[in-house]
Enzyme design. Structure first.
Site, PDB file in Angstrom:
ATOM      1  CD  GLU A 100      -2.787   1.468   0.471  1.00 48.31           C
ATOM      2  OE1 GLU A 100      -3.096   0.530  -0.290  1.00 48.31           O
ATOM      3  OE2 GLU A 100      -3.307   2.596   0.419  1.00 48.31           O
ATOM      4  CG  ASP A 101       1.347   2.995   3.245  1.00 46.53           C
ATOM      5  OD1 ASP A 101       0.429   3.370   2.509  1.00 46.53           O
ATOM      6  OD2 ASP A 101       1.210   2.777   4.463  1.00 46.53           O
TER       7      ASP A 101
END
Ligand code: MN
Length: 743
Positions: A100-101
């Site tokens: 996700e990051d």
């Protein structure tokens, strides 16, 4: 220990104090792992996952300023130490934010850690990507639940993630804190309950209370601290005579007092309208025996017999969840007894195994039952989730509410004619039973027999009922059925059937309209929007439906238009009525500049104070953009707040009072007491109007069997003003409790 070189990520070196933070978090995780029976091979994998995440997150920092990697490390520790999950979950937790990051792809995770871990990380990534302000949260939770059915570990790691974010929530803005708290108590706490994660649930609820009602939280926690010594004395006294007798059984056991959570105490104060001092069950006594599984039941009942020999039991409060465990797997024997000092005390009797399951839920089941299929424990429940998921819902919020309805609460145990046990939520009806057997049986249910007697479909089932459903092929569900059922499955299926029915009816209406339009030689397709608008319909389906059943006839439609070419043109264009504009202005009686919405002067919005919770100066508040009547100011404790913040978070704005003013606000006060004739009313009104100089807007009083409930509508200047009023009213003779009305 990992090498220092790892902390020198290419192009980046952590400053010394950050290195220290990372090392501390790392050590905390590995201290637990090293004490466990995890193999050297598995440990290496965990270590590899950490290194992978460390490099991936690079120089990222959390909102609090700490290196980002401390978050996955801590989530992994919670999974392992506090939830008892295994090493695969630990790896999943360490990697939960990388896709996700960071630039890392799912494919890379799969190559490094295999398909199982990749699946978990994928589930977590999908869940994380959901915090899109524009989409209603209910849609997201639907996805949460789909992943839950795929692999329950995804949701368990998500819970640990949520827990760590809550524990470190101080660095967030107040507005964000409130939204996270609403979401947590709306869905995560009930889910934790349903999965049997009682420790997690209590902590979720306590932190939420600390955020939404900090005063109450502080009050209760300091009162708990003050009364601790006294409580310890009481527990010692209560336990002493029991100890002598249980010792004689010659089995290992533990016996201790266990405090209830702050949130559950707050809840009692609110719902039972009592003061802190009057709550008798601030704690429970727990007796945990260490015996082999085959002796558990008989030993627990032996202990029960000793407890009730010494202290008098209240028979209605006996709960035997050993013979029939709760649906989330909870096993325990509960009773409430009256102590020598006349106090009520709850006693919980269980084995070490049952205690482990009660504290850790899922993971402990796993350990004790050695189930090879992860879903074995929650099979029945997962099937019902799948069922609800597979039924199309037009409205995700409807779906969420159906689903949520079945998370909390107790169960009722009933039987099929063949003696199969069916577990339903308490309050379930014969019709719910029919749907739980099979959708077709539900939809065709005509009557039910309970214990061989004919009962209506809305009959509320009791424990031990034997239920037989009588079907009729011509039966059809009606709107009324929705009121008769409580289970999500039944509700969902009935709604789907009704919609299907409506669709058929609407199709007929569409045919009628098509014929009429054809007669005029104008296309329906291009003109239907104009018809909807002119007649005030929200969607085509409703329009066709009304045409079909004759609610709306052709002349009613066509008389509203003139025909120009192949288009319908409304004869009288709709315009905003001038009254509406003034009405909105009237609804905002506040003076200017006393309230900020989203940091701006509130007068730039068309706002008004919500009538469900009556906020006054000094209350914790937020603003909500309604569909048609401007912005409404609500209290954070409003009963509608959770729903608004969770399902419509994109409409919620920050609101705050600026300065104290002489503004006046309506509020309601509820007074309970012992009825001594009209004297009470006189004294109450005297205090309010003469002593405090407060205007009374309304006063209703009801009395029953020597007690009364009075509701007084007053006009006040602030929250403190209400507090003063409540204080003086509480001191009145004959008054037992005074509270501000919660919405
Ligand atoms: Mn996270």
């Amino acid at each position: 220990m990992f090498s220092t070189s790892l902390l020198d990520i290419p192009e980046f070196v952590w400053p010394a104090q950050d290195q220290h933070l990372i090392r501390t978090a790392y050590r905390r995780l590995f201290r637990s792992i090293n004490q466990s029976s995890i193999s050297a091979e598995e440990k290496k994998e965990v270590r590899k996952a950490f290194e992978f995440a460390l490099v991936a997150h690079g120089s990222q920092r959390r909102k609090s300023g700490e290196p980002y990697i401390t978050h996955p490390l801590e989530v992994a520790r919670i999974c392992f130490e506090e939830m008892g999950l295994g090493f695969k979950s630990v790896i999943g937790a360490l990697l939960h934010d990388v896709v996700e990051d960071t630039p890392v792809t799912l494919e890379q995770v799969r190559l490094e850690f295999g398909p199982k871990i990749a699946l978990i990380v994928d589930g977590l990534t999908k869940l994380d990507g959901l915090y899109n302000v524009e989409s209603p949260q209910a849609e997201n939770f639907k996805k949460v639940l789909s992943t839950l059915v795929d692999d329950v570990r995804v949701i368990l790691i998500k819970m640990a993630d949520r827990l760590h974010n809550l524990r470190t929530i101080d660095s967030m803005s107040r507005h964000k804190q409130l939204r996270i708290a609403a979401e947590t108590s709306y869905i995560y706490a009930p889910l934790a309950h349903r999965l049997g994660l009682y420790n997690l649930k209590s902590e979720f609820q306590d932190i939420c209370l600390k955020i939404t009602e900090p005063d109450i939280y502080k009050q209760i926690s300091s009162r708990l601290l003050e009364t601790q010594k006294e409580r310890n004395r009481f527990v010692a006294e209560f336990i002493k005579p029991l100890k002598e007798k249980i010792d004689r059984l010659n089995i290992p056991y533990r016996m201790f007092g266990r405090p209830k959570s702050i949130a559950s105490i707050a809840n009692k104060i609110k719902t039972k309208r009592v003061r802190f001092e009057e709550i008798y069950d601030l704690f429970a006594i727990r007796i945990v025996v260490d015996v082999p599984i085959e002796q558990e039941k008989s030993v627990c009942w032996q202990i029960y017999s000793i407890v009730t020999d010494v202290h008098r039991p209240i028979p209605e409060r006996l709960r035997d969840w050993i013979t029939t465990p709760r649906a989330n797997g909870y096993e325990s024997l509960h009773t409430t007894v009256i102590s020598k000092a006349g106090k009520y005390v709850e006693v919980q009797i269980r084995s070490e195994r049952m205690d482990d399951i009660a504290e850790k839920g899922y993971a402990a089941h796993w350990k004790y039952k050695g189930i090879t299929n992860i879903h074995g424990i929650y099979d029945h429940w997962f099937n019902s989730i799948k069922d609800v998921l597979e039924t199309p819902h037009n409205d995700a919020i409807e779906f969420l509410n159906d689903f949520k309805a079945n998370l909390y609460g107790e169960e009722v145990y009933v039987y099929t004619p063949l003696g199969d046990l069916i577990v339903l939520p308490k309050g379930a009806t014969a019709l719910d039973f029919a749907f739980s057997i099979h959708t077709d049986i539900g939809l065709r249910a005509n009557a039910c027999k309970v214990n061989n007697k004919l009962v209506p479909l809305g009959y509320h089932l009791a424990n031990g009922d034997q239920v037989q459903v009588i079907t009729n092929s011509r039966q059809k569900p009606t709107e009324d059925w929705l009121k008769m059922v409580t289970t999500g499955k039944a509700k969902t299926r009935i709604r789907a059937a009704l919609k299907e029915e409506q669709k058929v009816v609407a199709e007929y209406g569409l045919e009628i309209l098509e014929r009429k339009f054809k007669g005029l030689r104008i296309p329906l397709e291009e003109n239907v929007e104009a018809v909807l608008k002119a007649l005030g319909y929200k969607n085509k389906l409703d329009l066709y439906h009304d045409v079909s059943i004759g609610h709306l006839e052709w002349p009613d439609i066509i008389s509203k238009f003139s025909i120009e070419g192949n288009r319908l043109v409304p004869i009288r264009p709709l315009e905003v009525k001038p009254e509406e504009a003034t009405e909105i202005r009237d609804r905002a009686p506040m003076q200017e500049g006393r309230l900020l919405i989203n940091g701006e002067d509130a007068k730039t919005y068309q706002y008004s104070l919500a009538s469900c919770c009556h906020p006054v100066q000094g209350d914790d508040i937020f603003a909500y953009v309604t569909a048609g009547s401007g912005v409404k100011i609500h209290r954070i404790t409003c009963r509608n707040a959770e729903n608004m913040m969770v399902n419509y978070s994109y409409r919620v704005l920050k609101a705050e009072w600026t300065s104290k003013t002489g503004d006046k606000f309506p509020a309601n006060i509820v007074i309970h007491g012992i009825d001594e004739g009209i004297g009470v009313i006189e004294r109450i009104t005297h205090i309010i109007s003469s002593l405090h100089g407060v205007n009374i807007r309304s006063f209703t009083i009801m009395s029953e069997e020597g007690t009364f409930e009075g509701k007084v509508g007053v006009v006040v200047t602030s929250k403190e003003h209400i507090a003063q009023l409540i204080e003086s009213l509480s001191n009145l003779k004959g008054v037992t409790s005074v509270q501000r009305e919660e919405s």
